[in-house]
Design a protein around this motif. Structure first.
Motif, PDB file in Angstrom:
ATOM      1  N   LEU A 168     -35.622   6.720  12.883  1.00 43.08           N
ATOM      2  CA  LEU A 168     -35.102   6.053  13.988  1.00 43.08           C
ATOM      3  C   LEU A 168     -34.756   6.697  14.729  1.00 43.08           C
ATOM      4  O   LEU A 168     -33.911   7.763  14.315  1.00 43.08           O
ATOM      5  CB  LEU A 168     -34.778   4.467  13.320  1.00 43.08           C
ATOM      6  CG  LEU A 168     -35.260   3.679  13.268  1.00 43.08           C
ATOM      7  CD1 LEU A 168     -33.818   2.530  12.833  1.00 43.08           C
ATOM      8  CD2 LEU A 168     -36.300   2.947  13.169  1.00 43.08           C
ATOM      9  N   ASN A 169     -34.872   6.289  15.926  1.00 43.57           N
ATOM     10  CA  ASN A 169     -34.005   7.080  16.775  1.00 43.57           C
ATOM     11  C   ASN A 169     -33.025   6.697  17.303  1.00 43.57           C
ATOM     12  O   ASN A 169     -32.693   5.701  18.476  1.00 43.57           O
ATOM     13  CB  ASN A 169     -34.780   7.083  19.280  1.00 43.57           C
ATOM     14  CG  ASN A 169     -34.539   8.181  19.263  1.00 43.57           C
ATOM     15  OD1 ASN A 169     -33.188   8.692  19.612  1.00 43.57           O
ATOM     16  ND2 ASN A 169     -35.312   8.749  21.098  1.00 43.57           N
ATOM     17  N   GLU A 213     -30.467   4.914  20.780  1.00 46.04           N
ATOM     18  CA  GLU A 213     -29.517   3.425  20.376  1.00 46.04           C
ATOM     19  C   GLU A 213     -28.245   3.680  20.978  1.00 46.04           C
ATOM     20  O   GLU A 213     -28.040   2.800  21.882  1.00 46.04           O
ATOM     21  CB  GLU A 213     -30.097   3.106  19.372  1.00 46.04           C
ATOM     22  CG  GLU A 213     -31.109   2.978  18.498  1.00 46.04           C
ATOM     23  CD  GLU A 213     -31.128   2.217  16.793  1.00 46.04           C
ATOM     24  OE1 GLU A 213     -30.100   1.921  16.483  1.00 46.04           O
ATOM     25  OE2 GLU A 213     -32.166   2.293  16.284  1.00 46.04           O
TER      26      GLU A 213
END
Length: 360
Positions: free
Chosen positions: A318-319, A323
């Protein structure tokens, strides 16, 4: 009867004596007591170098003027505060100056997490350390976060060359991570998401015991620490994945104690902290290289992850940087600007970047 020459000589001597008497003794050197704290023991690289480099260097620079000297009260290894309690300990005045492990306090000083949320970008400790302090100068919000907890930020510290994976059984690639329980220190646990492994929160002082007793199968740490804490005895396999280097420490001073210090002492503490930062970063590189050899000399076996798999690991995540930046923006902090500044600096310095976190 005194001659004219003798009379003149006596007058000169009396005048000199009078001047000496009026001047009195020189200014008295002021002794300042400072308590320095960290929860980690003295075999930790940054603690050892605080003792062997920072303290002697501060003493030497103060001795050059002779106006002040410091009486150091050293409390390492949890004598006053445990590893996760250095920040609140300094806030409460349990220590005057200390080494805060910032990965444990990303809710309080979130900008410090910049390198943790951008893995697979760089393995250059000196570059990261300099860049984070540039962020502290460019974005006042970073120092202001420390001030909320009654602390003055002196510098950050990078004490490792790169996170690697140390395990009880061989790990040769991404597929081998499935089903494993892996120790990490905080944000780096998120590197494991999507790999089928379970991240287990811990710290450097618990990894050995956790692997030895079967609580976890592996741990994310760096070669120098693996040697210092004898990880080869319980984790004889290392996967060299080069997840990246991070700024995991900060040198801070209790604000009330700081405000009582003479300006000269403040200046010496600040300037020496920057030199200490660079000194430790250089050691992180040299110790990292030496530690790989020592790990193998002690029976450890090293597998090198391919560039393709390393890139795939980064791209599958996930980035977490986005976030993180979004979260800062919600608090009114310039998260995306900070992220771009950091990544631009890495690109400008020719780093082998597996994922451009700010461009998505």
């Amino acid at each position: 009867m005194l001659t004219k020459k003798t009379l003149i000589q006596n007058v000169i001597l009396l005048a000199a004596a009078s001047m000496i008497g009026c001047s009195g003794p020189g200014p008295k050197q002021e002794t300042i007591s400072l308590t320095v704290v960290d929860g980690y023991p003295t075999q930790s690289l940054w603690v050892r170098e605080f003792i062997d480099y920072y303290i002697p260097e501060v003493d030497k620079r103060l001795a050059a003027t002779g106006n002040h000297q410091i009486k150091w009260n050293q409390a390492w290894g949890g004598q006053i505060v445990k590893t996760r309690n250095v920040l609140p300990g300094i806030q409460k005045g349990l220590g005057d100056i200390g080494v805060v492990t910032t990965v444990f306090h990303q809710d309080k000083v979130p900008i410090q997490a910049i390198a943790y949320v951008t893995p697979f970008v760089t393995t250059d400790p000196e570059l990261v350390a300099r860049t984070v302090d540039q962020i502290a100068e460019k974005f006042p919000e970073m120092r202001e976060a420390w001030e909320k907890y009654d602390q003055v930020y002196l510098t950050n510290m990078v004490v490792l060359d790169s996170y690697q994976l140390f395990s009880k059984e061989p790990i040769n690639g991404l597929s081998d991570l499935e089903g494993l329980k892996i120790n990490g220190a905080g944000t780096n646990l998120r590197y494991l998401q999507g790999l089928g492994s379970a991240g287990v929160a811990g710290s450097l002082v618990t990894y050995f015991q956790n692997i030895n007793t079967g609580v976890v199968d592996a741990a994310m740490l760096w070669p120098e620490a693996a040697i210092s804490f004898k990880m080869h005895e319980v984790a004889p396999y290392m996967l060299q994945a080069d997840m990246g280097t991070v700024n995991s420490k900060a040198i801070t001073v209790n604000k009330r104690a700081w405000n009582k210090l003479p300006a000269e002492v403040q200046q010496v503490l600040s300037e020496t902290a920057i030199d200490y930062r660079d000194h430790v970063a250089k050691l992180a590189v040299s110790k990292g290289i030496e530690s790989l050899r020592l790990y193998q000399d002690n029976g450890g076996k090293i597998s090198v992850m391919s560039t393709e798999e390393r890139d795939q690991w980064a791209k599958n995540m996930l980035n977490i940087a986005k976030e993180w930046a979004d979260g800062l923006e919600e608090k009114g902090l310039p998260g995306h600007e900070i992220l771009k500044f950091y990544m631009d600096t890495m690109r400008a310095n020719g780093q082998k970047i597996s994922r451009h976190w700010d461009r998505e």
